[in-house]
Design a protein around this motif. Structure first.
Motif: not given
Length: 204
Positions: A19-23, A52-60
């Motif tokens: 949620i924080a990343a989306l915001r 949890y996430f290997s990269s910013k792309d995966e998080l997105l």
């Protein structure tokens, strides 16, 4: 991709990170946000993100699928049989319920400017699977709204004879494109006038 929202070791949840990343992505732009920014937003270390996430792309990608899942569920609830077509149109056009739901979900208040159009342009070329998800979601939304219109015609709530799928596309395009008209068209009074005119075209 893992979709569970299990607790992290430090008490932070994966959902909070998403949620924080989306915001941040929606308010600052994807390229302008780093994993450090996301970590700072939820008061954890960058290493906590990598748990949890290997990269910013995966998080997105995980974050967008999370958002789409919830927006689609909210839209389905809006089209529930308990709501009349007039109530659905009021929610979409006047109350802008889906937009408010997204803001509430992301914790975005009036001080934030959410630029979904620029964000979409920024990421779609890089992530073709997201483009496919958006297009599939639009088709599903149009089909669901068409069924709502067909029910309204069968019940005599609106005139019969409409091409329900095309009419659904018209209404969705109108609600999605309204913001592009500028601030003078965003008042509740103006949105009510728009609804009133749409209803005059539809009613028996």
């Amino acid at each position: 991709m893992q979709k569970s929202w299990e607790k992290a070791d430090d008490g932070m949840t994966k959902e909070n990170i998403v949620i924080a990343a989306l915001r941040l992505f929606l308010t600052r732009g994807y390229k302008s946000v780093s994993l450090v920014d996301v970590a700072n937003e939820v008061n954890i270390t960058k290493g906590g993100i990598y748990h949890y996430f290997s990269s910013k792309d995966e998080l997105l990608q995980v974050a967008l699928h999370y958002l789409f899942d919830r927006l689609e569920a909210n839209y389905s609830a809006l089209l529930d049989d308990r709501n009349t077509l007039r109530e659905v149109l009021h929610a979409l056009i006047v109350e802008k319920t889906p937009e408010q739901y997204a803001k509430d979900l992301l914790g975005v208040d009036g001080q934030y400017s959410v630029d979904c159009a620029h964000f979409a342009i920024e990421i779609l070329g890089k992530f073709p699977d997201i483009q496919q998800r958006i297009e599939t979601g639009r088709v599903s939304a149009c089909e669901a709204f068409a069924r709502k219109l067909e029910t309204a015609m069968e019940k005599g709530e609106i005139k019969s004879g409409f091409d329900s799928y095309a009419l659904a596309a018209n209404i969705i395009a109108m609600t999605n494109g309204q913001i592009s008209l500028g601030s003078q068209f965003q008042s509740e009074a103006m949105r009510q006038r728009m609804l009133d005119n749409v209803w005059m075209l539809l009613k028996v």
